[in-house]
Write a protein that holds these residues in place. Structure first.
Motif, mmCIF file in Angstrom:
data_model
loop_
_atom_site.group_PDB
_atom_site.id
_atom_site.type_symbol
_atom_site.label_atom_id
_atom_site.label_comp_id
_atom_site.label_asym_id
_atom_site.label_seq_id
_atom_site.Cartn_x
_atom_site.Cartn_y
_atom_site.Cartn_z
ATOM 1 N N GLU A 171 -11.928 18.977 -1.964
ATOM 2 C CA GLU A 171 -12.177 17.744 -1.208
ATOM 3 C C GLU A 171 -11.274 17.696 0.028
ATOM 4 O O GLU A 171 -10.102 18.077 -0.035
ATOM 5 N N ASN A 172 -11.818 17.210 1.141
ATOM 6 C CA ASN A 172 -10.990 17.060 2.342
ATOM 7 C C ASN A 172 -11.052 15.656 2.947
ATOM 8 O O ASN A 172 -10.480 15.417 4.004
ATOM 9 N N GLN A 173 -11.717 14.728 2.273
ATOM 10 C CA GLN A 173 -11.663 13.316 2.647
ATOM 11 C C GLN A 173 -10.961 12.597 1.495
ATOM 12 O O GLN A 173 -11.581 12.204 0.518
ATOM 13 N N LEU A 174 -9.646 12.454 1.635
ATOM 14 C CA LEU A 174 -8.793 12.069 0.519
ATOM 15 C C LEU A 174 -8.474 10.575 0.557
ATOM 16 O O LEU A 174 -8.129 10.036 1.617
ATOM 17 N N PRO A 175 -8.556 9.895 -0.591
ATOM 18 C CA PRO A 175 -8.337 8.449 -0.622
ATOM 19 C C PRO A 175 -6.856 8.071 -0.649
ATOM 20 O O PRO A 175 -6.054 8.693 -1.354
ATOM 21 N N TYR A 176 -6.516 7.047 0.120
ATOM 22 C CA TYR A 176 -5.153 6.516 0.211
ATOM 23 C C TYR A 176 -5.192 5.008 -0.074
ATOM 24 O O TYR A 176 -6.190 4.337 0.190
ATOM 25 N N GLU A 177 -4.056 4.510 -0.557
ATOM 26 C CA GLU A 177 -3.887 3.073 -0.723
ATOM 27 C C GLU A 177 -2.466 2.718 -0.285
ATOM 28 O O GLU A 177 -1.520 3.430 -0.635
ATOM 29 N N THR B 8 0.211 5.231 -1.797
ATOM 30 C CA THR B 8 -0.251 5.980 -2.958
ATOM 31 C C THR B 8 -1.290 7.006 -2.521
ATOM 32 O O THR B 8 -2.266 6.667 -1.842
ATOM 33 N N TYR B 9 -1.055 8.252 -2.887
ATOM 34 C CA TYR B 9 -2.021 9.314 -2.654
ATOM 35 C C TYR B 9 -2.891 9.386 -3.910
ATOM 36 O O TYR B 9 -2.484 9.953 -4.931
ATOM 37 N N LEU B 10 -4.066 8.791 -3.840
ATOM 38 C CA LEU B 10 -4.872 8.602 -5.039
ATOM 39 C C LEU B 10 -5.350 9.924 -5.631
ATOM 40 O O LEU B 10 -5.646 9.995 -6.823
ATOM 41 N N TYR C 166 14.306 -10.150 0.249
ATOM 42 C CA TYR C 166 13.432 -11.124 0.900
ATOM 43 C C TYR C 166 12.109 -10.504 1.388
ATOM 44 O O TYR C 166 11.282 -11.223 1.955
ATOM 45 N N LEU C 167 11.936 -9.203 1.186
ATOM 46 C CA LEU C 167 10.685 -8.578 1.610
ATOM 47 C C LEU C 167 9.595 -8.832 0.572
ATOM 48 O O LEU C 167 9.859 -8.825 -0.628
ATOM 49 N N GLN C 168 8.388 -9.041 1.036
ATOM 50 C CA GLN C 168 7.269 -9.336 0.142
ATOM 51 C C GLN C 168 6.012 -8.634 0.635
ATOM 52 O O GLN C 168 5.895 -8.306 1.818
ATOM 53 N N PRO C 169 5.047 -8.375 -0.265
ATOM 54 C CA PRO C 169 3.801 -7.733 0.161
ATOM 55 C C PRO C 169 3.081 -8.576 1.212
ATOM 56 O O PRO C 169 2.910 -9.782 1.051
ATOM 57 N N GLY C 170 2.682 -7.924 2.319
ATOM 58 C CA GLY C 170 1.993 -8.632 3.387
ATOM 59 C C GLY C 170 0.539 -8.252 3.525
ATOM 60 O O GLY C 170 -0.273 -9.035 4.022
ATOM 61 N N LEU C 171 0.187 -7.036 3.091
ATOM 62 C CA LEU C 171 -1.181 -6.555 3.253
ATOM 63 C C LEU C 171 -1.365 -5.303 2.411
ATOM 64 O O LEU C 171 -0.440 -4.511 2.245
ATOM 65 N N GLN C 172 -2.572 -5.142 1.917
ATOM 66 C CA GLN C 172 -2.956 -3.892 1.263
ATOM 67 C C GLN C 172 -4.114 -3.295 2.043
ATOM 68 O O GLN C 172 -4.981 -4.025 2.542
ATOM 69 N N ASN C 173 -4.109 -1.976 2.175
ATOM 70 C CA ASN C 173 -5.284 -1.340 2.764
ATOM 71 C C ASN C 173 -5.690 -0.106 1.982
ATOM 72 O O ASN C 173 -4.904 0.452 1.199
ATOM 73 N N ARG C 174 -6.943 0.268 2.168
ATOM 74 C CA ARG C 174 -7.503 1.467 1.559
ATOM 75 C C ARG C 174 -8.309 2.200 2.616
ATOM 76 O O ARG C 174 -8.948 1.576 3.464
ATOM 77 N N PHE C 175 -8.278 3.513 2.545
ATOM 78 C CA PHE C 175 -9.054 4.302 3.500
ATOM 79 C C PHE C 175 -9.156 5.733 2.982
ATOM 80 O O PHE C 175 -8.497 6.108 1.999
ATOM 81 N N LYS C 176 -9.994 6.522 3.639
ATOM 82 C CA LYS C 176 -10.058 7.952 3.372
ATOM 83 C C LYS C 176 -9.523 8.685 4.590
ATOM 84 O O LYS C 176 -9.785 8.298 5.723
#
Length: 256
Positions: free
Chosen positions: A56-62, A91-93, A143-153
């Motif tokens: 596979e060469n289109q690898l999923p990330y989160e 995360t390298y899914l 004091y840091l907190q999650p601001g956004l999650q993204n997913r892509f290939k």
């Protein structure tokens, strides 16, 4: 999403990419459509390998981005502040490996990246991650907190001279709370070199296709799209430019 044809590239393994990690580098970003991307691939095919894992060469990330309660890192980015930080857990899914990463953009336009591997994903920062961030950034990790999650290939191309790497992110999705925004038919191309004098066949091909560099932060863009409370006037022109690109649409979904 439209189909991407990466069959024209010879594969390269993760182990053979060690020479081009480029943790201290110059980045140049471009926005393109999938049709333009397929055209680009045909033009640059002789000069690049494609990272391939298990065929596979289109690898999923989160990715989860962390910020202060006032979204200072977001604000610094959209204002174009020099010497700014970005903190994320990636995360390298395909492999199940997680890193906490710091990206520092200095006032000379160079991006310096530092990271450590983490054992698992936590909603908040783990003690190990807090120690790392406390040592490497001016922010108090408490004091840091999650601001956004993204997913892509991601497609990763490596120049055969092993002095340049290019990442191409497609099928971008941004998630915050119960809101998800999807960018259709959009590719974010990022050319990464350790030396400004490195010849980039990708940059030359993009210039010949009349595709100009366009700063695009997945964190800043994604947060401005899903967070109605955040100030986003400075980034609205970039959103309008995205929508002008052929067949690029922005879809918003309510998660259940």
């Amino acid at each position: 999403m439209k189909m991407l044809d990466t069959s024209c590239f010879r594969p390269i393994s993760l182990e053979h990419m060690d020479e081009v990690k480029l943790m201290n580098r110059t980045d140049t970003k471009y926005c393109a459509t999938i049709d333009q991307l397929n055209e680009l691939f045909q033009k640059i095919q002789p000069h690049y390998y494609v990272l391939t894992m298990d065929g596979e060469n289109q690898l999923p990330y989160e990715t989860t981005y962390f910020d202060t309660p006032s979204a200072l890192m977001y604000s610094n980015h959209v204002r174009g502040k020099k010497n700014r930080y970005k903190i994320r857990r990636r995360t390298y899914l395909s492999t199940g490996i997680h890193f906490i990463e710091i990206k520092f953009k200095n006032n000379k336009g160079r991006t310096i990246k530092e990271r450590i591997e983490t054992e698992a994903i936590f909603k908040e920062l783990s003690p190990k991650e807090q120690v790392f961030l406390n040592d490497k950034t001016p922010f108090d990790p408490i004091y840091l907190q999650p601001g956004l999650q993204n997913r892509f290939k991601r497609i990763t191309l490596v120049n055969k001279n092993l002095k340049e790497r290019c990442t191409i992110d497609v099928n971008l999705q941004f998630i915050q709370h119960q809101e998800k925004v999807v960018l259709k038919d959009l590719a974010i191309i990022e050319v990464k070199t350790g030396d400004r004098n490195t010849l980039s066949e990708i940059a030359i091909a993009l210039r010949n296709m009349r595709i100009k560099p366009s700063g695009f932060s997945k964190y800043a863009m994604g947060r401005s799209l899903v967070d109605e409370k955040i100030k986003s006037n400075a980034i609205k022109p970039k959103i309008r430019n995205l929508q002008k690109l052929s067949r690029i649409s922005i879809f918003t979904h309510q998660l259940t």
